[in-house]
Write a protein that holds these residues in place. Sequence first.
Motif, mmCIF file in Angstrom:
data_model
loop_
_atom_site.group_PDB
_atom_site.id
_atom_site.type_symbol
_atom_site.label_atom_id
_atom_site.label_comp_id
_atom_site.label_asym_id
_atom_site.label_seq_id
_atom_site.Cartn_x
_atom_site.Cartn_y
_atom_site.Cartn_z
ATOM 1 N N UNK A 1 -21.636 52.835 84.528
ATOM 2 C CA UNK A 1 -22.071 52.411 83.199
ATOM 3 C C UNK A 1 -22.471 50.939 83.172
ATOM 4 N N UNK A 2 -22.569 50.304 84.331
ATOM 5 C CA UNK A 2 -22.605 48.851 84.344
ATOM 6 C C UNK A 2 -23.954 48.231 84.006
ATOM 7 N N UNK A 3 -25.042 48.947 84.261
ATOM 8 C CA UNK A 3 -26.351 48.411 83.876
ATOM 9 C C UNK A 3 -26.385 48.125 82.374
ATOM 10 N N UNK A 4 -25.727 48.961 81.606
ATOM 11 C CA UNK A 4 -25.697 48.782 80.152
ATOM 12 C C UNK A 4 -24.985 47.492 79.746
ATOM 13 N N UNK A 5 -24.061 47.032 80.580
ATOM 14 C CA UNK A 5 -23.325 45.812 80.235
ATOM 15 C C UNK A 5 -24.092 44.537 80.553
ATOM 16 N N UNK A 6 -25.140 44.634 81.358
ATOM 17 C CA UNK A 6 -25.716 43.466 82.007
ATOM 18 C C UNK A 6 -26.569 42.583 81.104
ATOM 19 N N UNK A 7 -26.799 42.970 79.856
ATOM 20 C CA UNK A 7 -27.492 42.111 78.897
ATOM 21 C C UNK A 7 -26.814 42.253 77.540
ATOM 22 N N UNK B 1 -18.964 45.139 71.893
ATOM 23 C CA UNK B 1 -19.951 46.214 71.764
ATOM 24 C C UNK B 1 -19.242 47.558 71.842
ATOM 25 N N UNK B 2 -19.550 48.432 70.910
ATOM 26 C CA UNK B 2 -18.911 49.748 70.867
ATOM 27 C C UNK B 2 -19.327 50.575 72.077
ATOM 28 N N UNK B 3 -18.426 51.466 72.492
ATOM 29 C CA UNK B 3 -18.748 52.415 73.542
ATOM 30 C C UNK B 3 -18.115 52.114 74.881
ATOM 31 N N UNK B 4 -17.632 50.899 75.074
ATOM 32 C CA UNK B 4 -16.968 50.559 76.319
ATOM 33 C C UNK B 4 -15.461 50.729 76.156
ATOM 34 N N UNK B 5 -14.768 51.291 77.154
ATOM 35 C CA UNK B 5 -13.339 51.573 76.985
ATOM 36 C C UNK B 5 -12.490 50.332 76.772
ATOM 37 N N UNK B 6 -12.913 49.185 77.290
ATOM 38 C CA UNK B 6 -12.125 47.966 77.074
ATOM 39 C C UNK B 6 -12.267 47.424 75.660
ATOM 40 N N UNK B 7 -13.131 48.052 74.859
ATOM 41 C CA UNK B 7 -13.274 47.663 73.458
ATOM 42 C C UNK B 7 -12.451 48.545 72.515
ATOM 43 N N UNK B 8 -11.774 49.551 73.044
ATOM 44 C CA UNK B 8 -10.928 50.390 72.197
ATOM 45 C C UNK B 8 -9.738 49.599 71.675
ATOM 46 N N UNK B 9 -9.219 50.014 70.526
ATOM 47 C CA UNK B 9 -7.987 49.432 69.989
ATOM 48 C C UNK B 9 -6.914 50.521 69.877
ATOM 49 N N UNK B 10 -6.882 51.400 70.853
ATOM 50 C CA UNK B 10 -5.986 52.546 70.818
ATOM 51 C C UNK B 10 -4.537 52.211 71.149
ATOM 52 N N UNK B 11 -4.248 50.970 71.545
ATOM 53 C CA UNK B 11 -2.865 50.598 71.825
ATOM 54 C C UNK B 11 -2.222 49.823 70.683
ATOM 55 N N UNK B 12 -2.980 49.585 69.614
ATOM 56 C CA UNK B 12 -2.457 48.750 68.528
ATOM 57 C C UNK B 12 -1.212 49.356 67.887
ATOM 58 N N UNK B 13 -1.237 50.656 67.634
ATOM 59 C CA UNK B 13 -0.089 51.294 66.964
ATOM 60 C C UNK B 13 1.162 51.232 67.831
ATOM 61 N N UNK B 14 1.047 51.488 69.135
ATOM 62 C CA UNK B 14 2.208 51.435 70.009
ATOM 63 C C UNK B 14 2.739 50.013 70.148
ATOM 64 N N UNK B 15 1.860 49.023 70.084
ATOM 65 C CA UNK B 15 2.313 47.640 70.117
ATOM 66 C C UNK B 15 3.118 47.304 68.876
ATOM 67 N N UNK B 16 2.675 47.775 67.711
ATOM 68 C CA UNK B 16 3.428 47.531 66.492
ATOM 69 C C UNK B 16 4.813 48.163 66.567
ATOM 70 N N UNK B 17 4.866 49.368 67.121
ATOM 71 C CA UNK B 17 6.176 50.018 67.255
ATOM 72 C C UNK B 17 7.070 49.270 68.222
ATOM 73 N N UNK B 18 6.492 48.664 69.236
ATOM 74 C CA UNK B 18 7.295 47.980 70.259
ATOM 75 C C UNK B 18 8.004 46.759 69.709
ATOM 76 N N UNK B 19 7.482 46.169 68.630
ATOM 77 C CA UNK B 19 8.124 44.986 68.057
ATOM 78 C C UNK B 19 8.798 45.280 66.723
ATOM 79 N N UNK B 20 8.795 46.548 66.338
ATOM 80 C CA UNK B 20 9.406 46.921 65.052
ATOM 81 C C UNK B 20 10.933 46.756 65.109
#
Length: 387
Positions: free
Chosen positions: A356-362, A368-387
């Motif tokens: 997928x890297x050509x898409x990142x090159x500019x 930018x949406x669509x890249x896995x490092x842009x997900x925020x899927x760990x936010x809920x578990x992080x909140x629980x970890x400090x609850x």
Amino acid sequence: MPESSSGIRRLFTSESVTEGHPDKVADQISDAVLDAALRRDPEARVACETLVNTGLVLIAGEIRQAGAEIDYAALARKTIRNIGYTDASYGFAADDCAVLCALDPQSQDIARGVDTGGAGDQGLMFGYACRETDELMPLPIQLAHRLTRRLADLRRSGACDWLRPDGKSQVTVQYDQQGRAVRAHTIVVSTQHARGVSQDEIEKVVWEQIVRPSVPGHLLDDDTIRHVNPTGQFVVGGPRGDCGLTGRKIIVDTYGGVGHHGGGAFSGKDPTKVDRSASYMARYVAKNLVAAGMADRLEVQLAYAIGVAEPVSVHVDSFGSARDGISDRRLEELVRSEFPLEPQAIIEALDLRKPRYLETAAYGHFGRAGFPWERTDRAASLRRAVA
């Protein structure tokens, strides 16, 4: 954002370049080689550097892959053609340039450490996130990218047949004492163009069809300083106007100069190179921590030694913006316990063997949406970890 000696935040500037900028042409060719290698062999090792100049493409570096041989000349020409360099009158064209290749096998000394799961090199990588934009990115770089993307889109649409592929933008944002963006102080747009187009026409099109659709209206006012093609002419551009090299736009690729940068470029490197993969993980970590409400602004540093899997250090700086009494030390503990930081684990967690890297090159690797490092899927578990 940087502060003045009095503690008052004032102006900050970031730039972006179009896909036709010579350095970005080089980045895209290098990442096209990487994608081609990963399609043939997901375990491929690639460290590809590209140079482009008038009538010349030079591809060099190291590669190790199984599967069919890559036709590097055809791949380079296809990439250049897709960017828009299709006419020899532009000074550089896909079918009229020489393509030379000097790719060697990867060093066995490097492979020995990587094959066992270690990092492909030593180095330090940074990730950043903040609440200035919906993408949790700094506002100046996001605006600069919007301008160059819009410039490229207008060219590709054919609505302005005098636009050419090379172009740049720069945005200076003014902040108040609380660090809130209040206005666009200065906007600079430079676009390559056909000979014979008047400066008045270029300024009108750029302001009305590029700037106004890209910059929110409340940030523009009568005092916003405008610079459109400040030299008055930009006919000679692309690789004819400037030599292009892979990895020369590392600030454009990241956060526009906000925060730190470890110095390692991304393009042309397979994910065993932590310059790339750990930078993606650092962004993923920082974005999830901010999305979880841990801080309003946050930077993560990861550092590695070649051949060693565990990072040698993890550092978090919330710039005093952490909430609910959470210390930076506690945030570092969360990073170590909640995120995979070994190179192989990063590759698996972020699905980095996918071509997928050509898409990142500019237009930036982050925000930018669509890249896995842009997900925020760990936010809920992080909140629980400090609850």
